[in-house]
Write a protein that holds these residues in place. Structure first.
Motif, PDB file in Angstrom:
ATOM      1  N   LEU A 173       0.821  -1.207   0.000  1.00  0.00           N
ATOM      2  CA  LEU A 173       0.000   0.000   0.000  1.00  0.00           C
ATOM      3  C   LEU A 173       0.858   1.262   0.000  1.00  0.00           C
ATOM      4  O   LEU A 173       0.467   2.297  -0.566  1.00  0.00           O
ATOM      5  N   TRP A 174       2.006   1.177   0.645  1.00  0.00           N
ATOM      6  CA  TRP A 174       2.947   2.306   0.636  1.00  0.00           C
ATOM      7  C   TRP A 174       3.389   2.624  -0.788  1.00  0.00           C
ATOM      8  O   TRP A 174       3.448   3.786  -1.199  1.00  0.00           O
ATOM      9  N   ARG A 175       3.693   1.567  -1.559  1.00  0.00           N
ATOM     10  CA  ARG A 175       4.077   1.765  -2.954  1.00  0.00           C
ATOM     11  C   ARG A 175       2.931   2.376  -3.756  1.00  0.00           C
ATOM     12  O   ARG A 175       3.137   3.261  -4.597  1.00  0.00           O
ATOM     13  N   VAL A 176       1.713   1.883  -3.484  1.00  0.00           N
ATOM     14  CA  VAL A 176       0.549   2.446  -4.180  1.00  0.00           C
ATOM     15  C   VAL A 176       0.387   3.925  -3.840  1.00  0.00           C
ATOM     16  O   VAL A 176       0.130   4.761  -4.712  1.00  0.00           O
ATOM     17  N   ARG A 177       0.543   4.265  -2.557  1.00  0.00           N
ATOM     18  CA  ARG A 177       0.411   5.669  -2.144  1.00  0.00           C
ATOM     19  C   ARG A 177       1.451   6.545  -2.825  1.00  0.00           C
ATOM     20  O   ARG A 177       1.131   7.624  -3.347  1.00  0.00           O
ATOM     21  N   ASP A 178       2.712   6.087  -2.845  1.00  0.00           N
ATOM     22  CA  ASP A 178       3.763   6.885  -3.477  1.00  0.00           C
ATOM     23  C   ASP A 178       3.527   7.027  -4.973  1.00  0.00           C
ATOM     24  O   ASP A 178       3.803   8.087  -5.560  1.00  0.00           O
ATOM     25  N   GLU A 179       3.024   5.970  -5.603  1.00  0.00           N
ATOM     26  CA  GLU A 179       2.730   6.056  -7.036  1.00  0.00           C
ATOM     27  C   GLU A 179       1.618   7.063  -7.298  1.00  0.00           C
ATOM     28  O   GLU A 179       1.686   7.858  -8.248  1.00  0.00           O
ATOM     29  N   ILE A 180       0.585   7.041  -6.447  1.00  0.00           N
ATOM     30  CA  ILE A 180      -0.506   8.013  -6.604  1.00  0.00           C
ATOM     31  C   ILE A 180       0.013   9.440  -6.412  1.00  0.00           C
ATOM     32  O   ILE A 180      -0.321  10.350  -7.188  1.00  0.00           O
ATOM     33  N   GLN A 181       0.835   9.640  -5.383  1.00  0.00           N
ATOM     34  CA  GLN A 181       1.383  10.971  -5.146  1.00  0.00           C
ATOM     35  C   GLN A 181       2.274  11.429  -6.294  1.00  0.00           C
ATOM     36  O   GLN A 181       2.246  12.598  -6.687  1.00  0.00           O
ATOM     37  N   MET A 182       3.056  10.498  -6.856  1.00  0.00           N
ATOM     38  CA  MET A 182       3.912  10.851  -7.984  1.00  0.00           C
ATOM     39  C   MET A 182       3.070  11.210  -9.208  1.00  0.00           C
ATOM     40  O   MET A 182       3.377  12.164  -9.932  1.00  0.00           O
ATOM     41  N   THR A 183       1.983  10.451  -9.416  1.00  0.00           N
ATOM     42  CA  THR A 183       1.104  10.757 -10.543  1.00  0.00           C
ATOM     43  C   THR A 183       0.446  12.117 -10.367  1.00  0.00           C
ATOM     44  O   THR A 183       0.361  12.921 -11.307  1.00  0.00           O
ATOM     45  N   ILE A 184      -0.034  12.394  -9.146  1.00  0.00           N
ATOM     46  CA  ILE A 184      -0.658  13.693  -8.876  1.00  0.00           C
ATOM     47  C   ILE A 184       0.357  14.822  -9.062  1.00  0.00           C
ATOM     48  O   ILE A 184       0.034  15.881  -9.623  1.00  0.00           O
ATOM     49  N   ALA A 185       1.592  14.594  -8.600  1.00  0.00           N
ATOM     50  CA  ALA A 185       2.627  15.622  -8.775  1.00  0.00           C
ATOM     51  C   ALA A 185       2.914  15.852 -10.260  1.00  0.00           C
ATOM     52  O   ALA A 185       3.121  17.002 -10.694  1.00  0.00           O
ATOM     53  N   ALA A 186       2.911  14.762 -11.054  1.00  0.00           N
ATOM     54  CA  ALA A 186       3.135  14.912 -12.488  1.00  0.00           C
ATOM     55  C   ALA A 186       2.000  15.710 -13.132  1.00  0.00           C
ATOM     56  O   ALA A 186       2.235  16.616 -13.942  1.00  0.00           O
ATOM     57  N   TYR A 187       0.752  15.363 -12.743  1.00  0.00           N
ATOM     58  CA  TYR A 187      -0.380  16.122 -13.273  1.00  0.00           C
ATOM     59  C   TYR A 187      -0.323  17.581 -12.844  1.00  0.00           C
ATOM     60  O   TYR A 187      -0.672  18.489 -13.621  1.00  0.00           O
ATOM     61  N   GLN A 188       0.106  17.822 -11.620  1.00  0.00           N
ATOM     62  CA  GLN A 188       0.220  19.200 -11.140  1.00  0.00           C
ATOM     63  C   GLN A 188       1.273  19.968 -11.934  1.00  0.00           C
ATOM     64  O   GLN A 188       1.071  21.130 -12.290  1.00  0.00           O
ATOM     65  N   THR A 189       2.394  19.293 -12.223  1.00  0.00           N
ATOM     66  CA  THR A 189       3.432  19.935 -13.032  1.00  0.00           C
ATOM     67  C   THR A 189       2.915  20.259 -14.432  1.00  0.00           C
ATOM     68  O   THR A 189       3.151  21.351 -14.967  1.00  0.00           O
ATOM     69  N   VAL A 190       2.203  19.286 -15.014  1.00  0.00           N
ATOM     70  CA  VAL A 190       1.631  19.523 -16.348  1.00  0.00           C
ATOM     71  C   VAL A 190       0.619  20.663 -16.301  1.00  0.00           C
ATOM     72  O   VAL A 190       0.576  21.519 -17.192  1.00  0.00           O
ATOM     73  N   TYR A 191      -0.192  20.685 -15.223  1.00  0.00           N
ATOM     74  CA  TYR A 191      -1.192  21.746 -15.090  1.00  0.00           C
ATOM     75  C   TYR A 191      -0.526  23.114 -14.961  1.00  0.00           C
ATOM     76  O   TYR A 191      -0.923  24.083 -15.620  1.00  0.00           O
ATOM     77  N   GLU A 192       0.506  23.185 -14.104  1.00  0.00           N
ATOM     78  CA  GLU A 192       1.214  24.455 -13.940  1.00  0.00           C
ATOM     79  C   GLU A 192       1.888  24.881 -15.243  1.00  0.00           C
ATOM     80  O   GLU A 192       1.897  26.069 -15.590  1.00  0.00           O
ATOM     81  N   SER A 193       2.455  23.904 -15.966  1.00  0.00           N
ATOM     82  CA  SER A 193       3.070  24.229 -17.250  1.00  0.00           C
ATOM     83  C   SER A 193       2.032  24.735 -18.238  1.00  0.00           C
ATOM     84  O   SER A 193       2.283  25.692 -18.982  1.00  0.00           O
ATOM     85  N   SER A 194       0.860  24.076 -18.246  1.00  0.00           N
ATOM     86  CA  SER A 194      -0.193  24.523 -19.161  1.00  0.00           C
ATOM     87  C   SER A 194      -0.691  25.920 -18.788  1.00  0.00           C
ATOM     88  O   SER A 194      -0.980  26.734 -19.671  1.00  0.00           O
ATOM     89  N   ILE A 195      -0.776  26.192 -17.480  1.00  0.00           N
ATOM     90  CA  ILE A 195      -1.186  27.532 -17.051  1.00  0.00           C
ATOM     91  C   ILE A 195      -0.167  28.569 -17.500  1.00  0.00           C
ATOM     92  O   ILE A 195      -0.523  29.646 -18.020  1.00  0.00           O
ATOM     93  N   ALA A 196       1.119  28.243 -17.302  1.00  0.00           N
ATOM     94  CA  ALA A 196       2.162  29.184 -17.732  1.00  0.00           C
ATOM     95  C   ALA A 196       2.127  29.373 -19.249  1.00  0.00           C
ATOM     96  O   ALA A 196       2.260  30.496 -19.750  1.00  0.00           O
ATOM     97  N   TYR A 197       1.915  28.257 -19.970  1.00  0.00           N
ATOM     98  CA  TYR A 197       1.836  28.351 -21.429  1.00  0.00           C
ATOM     99  C   TYR A 197       0.627  29.195 -21.841  1.00  0.00           C
ATOM    100  O   TYR A 197       0.719  30.032 -22.744  1.00  0.00           O
ATOM    101  N   GLY A 198      -0.507  28.963 -21.160  1.00  0.00           N
ATOM    102  CA  GLY A 198      -1.697  29.751 -21.465  1.00  0.00           C
ATOM    103  C   GLY A 198      -1.498  31.233 -21.176  1.00  0.00           C
ATOM    104  O   GLY A 198      -1.958  32.088 -21.945  1.00  0.00           O
ATOM    105  N   MET A 199      -0.799  31.538 -20.074  1.00  0.00           N
ATOM    106  CA  MET A 199      -0.532  32.938 -19.750  1.00  0.00           C
ATOM    107  C   MET A 199       0.360  33.580 -20.806  1.00  0.00           C
ATOM    108  O   MET A 199       0.126  34.722 -21.228  1.00  0.00           O
TER     109      MET A 199
END
Length: 255
Positions: free
Chosen positions: A147-173
């Motif tokens: 479950l620890w591995r699952v949690r870290d994978e979920i957090q890594m995926t969320i962090a990746a999506y957050q990075t993509v979101y921030e990049s898209s926001i910066a690109y949109g700006m």
């Protein structure tokens, strides 16, 4: 003592650590605090009944894995360091039901949104998942590590999506700023073209006026030329008639 922020993850009571003798391990391993024993002259009581070595070893291993997955939290109060480890007490069905009720209560208290992106809801569910990992790890360390591995994978995926979101926001700006700048440039270009259009219209009207004047002058010249040409033709005709009459007069007596 000022305890840290409340959380759904169950902790033991905080322990005061003497910084001069105890230090925190880099991976947040459980800290062993040996309190000072007072000197007493009373007889030493008999030791407790020893447990099986395998059970103690398994329990110790599970606690180490638990502290590895969920490191102790620490905070400073003045010059004192407080350490609080996660609880290693096994849970019951009542604890799980209480955790569910507490989660619902905190979601309502903190006014978490039910849909969409909500940092509050995400933080509370993350704490709830950590508590479930703690409960599972106490009973089965292997399942807890999975479950620890699952949690870290979920957090890594969320962090990746957050990075993509921030990049898209910066690109949109950037695109928005470029569009605003391009819009201003286009407005200026439109004004320039409008001015150029007015100037061209003015020049066209002037050229049309010149053309009409030239056509009028040429028409008058053409009329004069036609009139003069007609007069010359009439003159030539009269001259021809006179010469013809004279010629006939000259030829007539000879007959």
């Amino acid at each position: 003592m000022i305890p840290p922020a409340d959380t759904l993850l169950k902790y033991d009571n905080p322990v005061l650590v003497n910084k001069s003798t105890d230090r925190k391990s880099p991976k947040g391993r459980p800290l062993k605090v040996s309190p000072q024993q007072p000197i007493d002259s009373t007889p030493v009581p008999p030791p407790p009944k020893p447990k099986s070595a395998s059970t103690e070893a398994t329990k110790q291993e599970n606690e180490e894995i638990l502290n590895l997955i969920l490191p102790p939290r620490e905070w400073m109060e003045g010059n004192q360091l407080w350490v609080q480890k996660v609880s290693s007490t096994p849970c019951t069905r009542t604890d799980v039901l209480h955790l569910e009720e507490l989660l619902d209560t905190k979601l309502q208290e903190r006014q978490a949104r039910e849909t969409g992106i909500c940092p509050v809801r995400r933080a509370l569910y993350s704490q709830c998942f950590d508590e479930l990992i703690r409960q599972v790890t106490i009973n089965c360390a292997e399942r807890g590590m999975l479950l620890w591995r699952v949690r870290d994978e979920i957090q890594m995926t969320i962090a990746a999506y957050q990075t993509v979101y921030e990049s898209s926001i910066a690109y949109g700006m950037r695109k928005t700023l470029q569009a605003k700048k391009g819009k201003a440039d286009m407005k200026n270009r439109i004004l320039e073209l409008e001015n150029e259009k007015q100037e061209l219209k003015k020049a066209l009207n002037e050229e049309k006026a010149k053309c009409e004047t030239v056509e009028k002058i040429e028409a008058e010249k053409r009329q004069l030329e036609e009139k003069r040409h007609n007069e010359e033709i009439q003159l030539l005709k009269r001259t021809n008639q006179q010469l013809k009459a004279q010629l006939e007069e000259i030829i007539a007596p000879r007959k």
